[in-house]
Design an enzyme around this catalytic site. Structure first.
Site, PDB file in Angstrom:
ATOM      1  N   THR A  31       0.866  -1.180   0.000  1.00 44.47           N
ATOM      2  CA  THR A  31       0.000   0.000   0.000  1.00 44.47           C
ATOM      3  C   THR A  31       0.895   1.220   0.000  1.00 44.47           C
ATOM      4  OG1 THR A  31      -1.571  -1.270   1.327  1.00 44.47           O
ATOM      5  CG2 THR A  31      -1.954   1.085   1.142  1.00 44.47           C
ATOM      6  N   LYS A 143       4.373  -8.929   3.831  1.00 48.53           N
ATOM      7  CA  LYS A 143       3.009  -8.403   3.833  1.00 48.53           C
ATOM      8  C   LYS A 143       2.142  -9.317   2.965  1.00 48.53           C
ATOM      9  CE  LYS A 143       0.813  -3.874   3.863  1.00 48.53           C
ATOM     10  NZ  LYS A 143       0.651  -3.417   5.225  1.00 48.53           N
ATOM     11  N   GLU A 176       3.135  -5.123  17.448  1.00 46.75           N
ATOM     12  CA  GLU A 176       2.847  -4.047  16.481  1.00 46.75           C
ATOM     13  C   GLU A 176       1.424  -3.555  16.689  1.00 46.75           C
ATOM     14  OE1 GLU A 176       3.277  -5.996  12.664  1.00 46.75           O
ATOM     15  OE2 GLU A 176       1.552  -7.298  12.995  1.00 46.75           O
TER      16      GLU A 176
END
Lengths: 273, 273
Positions: A31, A143, A176
């Site tokens: 992204t 990812k 995270e």
């Protein structure tokens, strides 16, 4: 703005139900933040994509061919989001990856998310999530499209005042945020959680790790406990679209926006130009 | 045979790139064996689907409405596979599940896999996989679309003589096969791995757990070590399409097909009719 989609180079909003991206989450995504037609941190995103392809045994186009496809989509865009999904493509029934897989690549260009400017200026309120991150060193850092842990964690709250949730692993290490990486200033030391077992190694996280050295600071990747987070002098969150958000409140505990956070925000603004 | 696909009740092979099944693996699936127009263990599959929907906060059609859609696809089919994928449907950018999600349901009817009949009769050769299963109690047991661990494990070998691979968790417990559940006869006791932390609770596994009681046997769900598997008197694998496969060789170690395996195979054949 109009949403634009390109599937394997052609305009269109659909993929086959036999695509392994749907069947198994067998793919990756990136992204990217678009500012004035530029894809910020393009090479860092492509580096991570290539690491992910290597890990999963996926093939992808070289980055210059990818940019040839993406550039016409974003060249006149002042601000927006460019998402790339790469999957192993269509396959027969069963988990075994096809030998001659024709990967699928999907570009989506959308409007930039409408985050309040106060998030970066004054900081955000965050919480701890109940949903834990499972350990898997082969999937850690990249990812990939297996994101149910994040979906379940994000579904834990709908208070719009809470901007992010922190996720722990099964051993009570803080790893995270649901959509971001975490940095902690604890007893004068800048730390960020070790991501060798789980978590996504974000592009801004990587930039911070490199930039602190140039600023004469040190940042250590290490296990981070809930106690360290609860007693931190500073906390901040990073991701490609947010940049750097200071944390001004964790659960009921208020925090000041500190000098390390401000210094890195300033350095990042210079990159954004 | 021709592959048939129905997406939300309409013939067609495509879904939107914005479907959260692709974006995040935000969904579930079931793979049913079709024999003479019947979907074997339909209610058990629907029970698991409903448990999965509850876990993920997904909505799905009631099972009788699902069967109304599926029946015309399979009613004239002597043998085949019926796969159902249910996703949270399309969403905006971001992990947060949309409040008014219109789920997507996909039916695929395909030919039955061409497993050699000797697999059930004489048993199969299997191996241990390197890829581990991460712990996540909130996702354990259900058949969700986050299947990269299985994809990586299945990519570890391409020797067609090896029918299945066993997967361990990070604590060295043996959990399951890549596409099947495992049963172990160890020192005269029938055992199957505990799936509270990871793994898929298969429909045939559930049937075995219930059926042993009717046959006057006991099967315990418990932690299973590699040593227990390596020294087992019998090993067998279960899944909806395979039924029950005895293991005749694990890595270099040969096994006999034992009486517990044969007794359960016979009971399952009676269900298949």
């Amino acid at each position: 703005m109009t949403v634009q989609v390109l599937v394997n180079g052609k305009p269109g909003h659909e993929i086959s139900v036999f695509d392994r991206g749907l069947q198994y989450g067998d793919g990756l995504f990136e992204t990217l933040k678009i500012v004035q037609g530029r894809a910020l941190f393009w090479d860092r995103h492509m580096d991570r994509l290539e690491r992910g392809c290597e890990r999963l045994g996926l093939s992808s186009l070289p980055r210059n061919a990818l940019w040839q496809e993406a550039e016409p989509l974003v060249q006149n865009l002042a601000r927006g989001v460019l998402k790339l999904i790469v999957t192993r493509g269509e396959g027969e029934r069963g988990y075994q990856p096809p030998q001659q897989a024709q990967g699928t690549r999907i570009w989506v260009v959308q409007a930039a998310p409408a985050y309040p400017p106060t998030n970066a200026q004054e900081g955000v309120r965050i919480r701890f999530c109940e949903t834990r991150l499972g350990h898997n060193p082969r999937l850690a850092g990249i990812k990939h499209l297996n994101r149910l842990e994040q979906v379940l964690a994000r579904a834990e709250w709908d208070d719009p005042e809470i901007a992010e949730g922190l996720m722990l692993d099964g051993q009570d290490n803080v790893i995270e945020g649901v959509m971001s990486n975490l940095f902690v200033v604890s007893r004068g030391h800048l730390l960020t959680p070790d991501l060798s077992q789980c978590g996504v190694a974000g592009v801004i996280r990587e930039w911070v790790l490199e930039t602190v050295a140039k600023l004469g600071m040190v940042c250590r990747e290490c296990p981070v406990s809930q106690a360290m987070v609860n007693t931190a002098e500073e906390l901040f969150l990073t991701n490609s679209l947010m940049g750097i958000w200071p944390v001004r409140q964790l659960e009921a505990h208020p925090l000041a926006v500190g000098p390390v956070t401000r210094r890195l925000q300033k350095a990042l603004e210079e990159v954004y130009g």
